[in-house]
Write a protein that holds these residues in place. Sequence first.
Motif, mmCIF file in Angstrom:
data_model
loop_
_atom_site.group_PDB
_atom_site.id
_atom_site.type_symbol
_atom_site.label_atom_id
_atom_site.label_comp_id
_atom_site.label_asym_id
_atom_site.label_seq_id
_atom_site.Cartn_x
_atom_site.Cartn_y
_atom_site.Cartn_z
ATOM 1 N N UNK A 60 0.843 -1.204 0.000
ATOM 2 C CA UNK A 60 0.000 0.000 0.000
ATOM 3 C C UNK A 60 0.877 1.252 0.000
ATOM 4 N N UNK A 61 1.974 1.200 0.727
ATOM 5 C CA UNK A 61 2.902 2.338 0.737
ATOM 6 C C UNK A 61 3.550 2.487 -0.635
ATOM 7 N N UNK A 62 3.923 1.366 -1.277
ATOM 8 C CA UNK A 62 4.474 1.434 -2.629
ATOM 9 C C UNK A 62 3.520 2.153 -3.572
ATOM 10 N N UNK A 63 2.230 1.837 -3.465
ATOM 11 C CA UNK A 63 1.239 2.480 -4.328
ATOM 12 C C UNK A 63 1.190 3.983 -4.067
ATOM 13 N N UNK A 64 1.286 4.376 -2.814
ATOM 14 C CA UNK A 64 1.299 5.812 -2.486
ATOM 15 C C UNK A 64 2.554 6.465 -3.026
ATOM 16 N N UNK A 65 3.698 5.793 -2.879
ATOM 17 C CA UNK A 65 4.944 6.315 -3.438
ATOM 18 C C UNK A 65 4.811 6.483 -4.949
ATOM 19 N N UNK A 82 7.678 0.950 -8.674
ATOM 20 C CA UNK A 82 7.024 -0.351 -8.544
ATOM 21 C C UNK A 82 5.963 -0.645 -9.606
ATOM 22 N N UNK A 83 5.506 0.369 -10.329
ATOM 23 C CA UNK A 83 4.469 0.142 -11.338
ATOM 24 C C UNK A 83 5.116 -0.150 -12.683
ATOM 25 N N UNK A 84 4.494 -1.030 -13.425
ATOM 26 C CA UNK A 84 4.931 -1.322 -14.783
ATOM 27 C C UNK A 84 4.728 -0.088 -15.663
ATOM 28 N N UNK A 85 5.451 -0.032 -16.764
ATOM 29 C CA UNK A 85 5.363 1.101 -17.681
ATOM 30 C C UNK A 85 3.923 1.329 -18.132
ATOM 31 N N UNK A 86 3.208 0.264 -18.429
ATOM 32 C CA UNK A 86 1.821 0.371 -18.885
ATOM 33 C C UNK A 86 0.973 1.146 -17.878
#
Length: 133
Positions: A60-65, A82-86
Amino acid sequence: MESQQLMQRIDELIRQIETMADPHARACAVELVQSLMEFHGAGVERMMELVAEAGAPGRAIFDRFAGDQQVGGLLLLYGLHPWELDARVRQALDKLRPALKAQGSDVELLGIDEGVVRVRLQSNGQSNGHGCP
């Protein structure tokens, strides 16, 4: 200093370093910048590892980052986003879409192939005096 202003200042300083007449001073300045980048990158990577150890709360913290413009940009700089390019492209297009729609346009993601993003800008054919139809 705001993030955008700071980035502009960094760009200016890098250009100044690249044009230094003294090759030894230029080489030292470049090595200093590279060493600082490596040092900070290692620290950011370690922070990401510590957050990952938290399991689901860490995700959840990764998503906020990732969703934060400044932190997400920093993670991209160090290759740690952490998110893919797409997902990053879709988020960027979603942020851009309201401004385009206000101008009578829209954007469509055609595809992503080997890091190359293809989009189509769609217009209703009307220009409100701000750029091309």
